[in-house]
Write a protein that holds these residues in place. Structure first.
Motif, PDB file in Angstrom:
ATOM      1  N   GLN A 114       0.794  -1.229   0.000  1.00  0.00           N
ATOM      2  CA  GLN A 114       0.000   0.000   0.000  1.00  0.00           C
ATOM      3  C   GLN A 114       0.829   1.284   0.000  1.00  0.00           C
ATOM      4  N   LYS A 115       1.901   1.335   0.770  1.00  0.00           N
ATOM      5  CA  LYS A 115       2.722   2.547   0.863  1.00  0.00           C
ATOM      6  C   LYS A 115       3.550   2.795  -0.395  1.00  0.00           C
ATOM      7  N   TYR A 116       3.667   1.788  -1.237  1.00  0.00           N
ATOM      8  CA  TYR A 116       4.676   1.855  -2.294  1.00  0.00           C
ATOM      9  C   TYR A 116       4.129   1.830  -3.722  1.00  0.00           C
ATOM     10  N   VAL A 117       2.841   1.578  -3.880  1.00  0.00           N
ATOM     11  CA  VAL A 117       2.283   1.480  -5.238  1.00  0.00           C
ATOM     12  C   VAL A 117       1.184   2.523  -5.444  1.00  0.00           C
ATOM     13  N   PRO A 118       1.073   3.054  -6.663  1.00  0.00           N
ATOM     14  CA  PRO A 118       0.019   4.036  -6.946  1.00  0.00           C
ATOM     15  C   PRO A 118      -1.326   3.392  -7.266  1.00  0.00           C
ATOM     16  N   PHE A 119      -1.300   2.102  -7.622  1.00  0.00           N
ATOM     17  CA  PHE A 119      -2.509   1.350  -7.955  1.00  0.00           C
ATOM     18  C   PHE A 119      -2.190  -0.133  -7.897  1.00  0.00           C
TER      19      PHE A 119
END
Length: 342
Positions: A114-119
């Motif tokens: 969650q903290k590392y991907v835009p989607f």
């Protein structure tokens, strides 16, 4: 790079290099894939986050598929993307200037990413895994949803569930859940069904070995393209031989973007170069024989030839019966100023 203008994302083709688990359990290879995908012209590199115990019930999986030994379990453990790789891969992608995201195959993977991907991307097999869809929906991030092997009613249910969340986008990917699929299984017209039925962005997760189906999908209005990607097709592992190597993937991105340019728009646009060609390709009026001053123009004293220097051929009917204001020699172009106004 997590800040993404999702409104502009689908204005042009968005090409995803599906790295999957083709890193073969090597963090360094995964990083190398990130740079290679960028060099090939991809907009994003995607991996897969799964573990043996969150994806399989091994005894029943073996029984159902008729697997005689358990060596596959060790292979799965070997190619699992370790959760502590995620921030490192994100940092590497930022350095390379390419988006990084992944397909989570578990609730835990959604949280880890969650903290590392835009989607997120959801695999075709999980379109009915509502717990996973809901978990992703609650993150408030966009989702690419593959539809391979899915009944239309299953797609309906998944879309309706995701629409309950205020997501930046839901993009449906036409997909055939075979590796590779035969030509007759592609059913490319289903792209239109997805567009018309849901009114959402539609893309294509291409499992074929070539590029023809993706080129066709560009012409059908698909905006997102996913293709499996490897550094070396000869590496051990089931997916490498069905993936494109860097040389192939670079050609793939070039051909897709050229196809996009060819589409243009629905207006009739004549370029400056084409306008010049009109002069040489269109016809103008020439004297078929000498025409005396005061003589009327008729079908026996003019001919329309290239280039269109004088009066254009589409003025033929309005030109007939008009008198010329000067002597025009045989073979000369006839200009508007040579003709009386009356």
């Amino acid at each position: 790079m997590n800040i993404v203008d999702t409104d502009a994302m689908f204005e042009k083709l968005f090409i995803i290099a599906e790295g999957g688990s083709n890193h073969n359990g090597s963090l360094e290879r995964a990083k190398e894939m990130i740079w290679a995908a960028k060099e090939c012209g991809a907009d994003a590199i995607k991996f897969q986050n799964f573990t043996l115990d969150t994806l399989f019930a091994p005894p029943y999986y073996e029984k159902t598929l008729g697997i005689k030994d358990s060596s596959w379990q060790e292979e799965i453990n070997q190619i699992t993307l370790k959760h502590y790789w995620i921030p490192q891969l994100k940092d590497e992608a930022d350095k390379a200037g390419i988006m990084f995201f992944s397909t989570p195959f578990s609730i835990e993977a959604v949280e880890q990413l969650q903290k590392y991907v835009p989607f997120y991307k959801v695999a075709s097999g999980d379109i009915t895994y509502f717990q996973l869809l809901e978990k992703i929906g609650k993150t408030g991030k966009g989702i690419f949803l593959s539809t391979g092997g899915s009944k239309i009613e299953e797609i309906d249910l998944a879309v309706n569930l995701l629409k309950k969340f205020d997501l930046p986008f839901i993009c449906l990917l036409h997909c055939i859940m075979l590796y590779p699929p035969p030509v007759e299984a592609m059913n490319m017209n289903f792209i239109h069904t997805l567009q018309e039925r849901y009114g959402l962005p539609v893309g294509f997760s291409d499992h074929t070995l070539g590029i023809e189906s993706s080129i066709l999908a560009v012409g059908m209005g698909a905006k997102v393209f996913e293709k499996h990607f490897t550094l070396d097709k000869s590496l051990p592992g089931a997916d490498h031989k069905n993936s494109m190597n860097p040389e192939e993937f670079k050609k793939y991105t070039i051909e897709l973007r050229n196809a996009e340019k060819m589409l243009g728009n629905k207006e009739r646009i004549i370029s400056k170069r084409e306008s010049k060609e009109r002069i040489y390709a269109r016809r103008g009026a020439y004297a078929l024989r000498e025409i005396k001053c005061g003589e009327k123009i008729n079908e026996k004293n003019i001919i329309f030839l290239r280039p269109a220097l004088g009066i254009k051929a589409d003025k033929y009917y309005s030109l007939l019966g008009k008198r010329v204001k000067r002597n025009i020699r045989k073979g000369e172009p006839v200009f508007p100023e040579d003709i009386e106004d009356k």
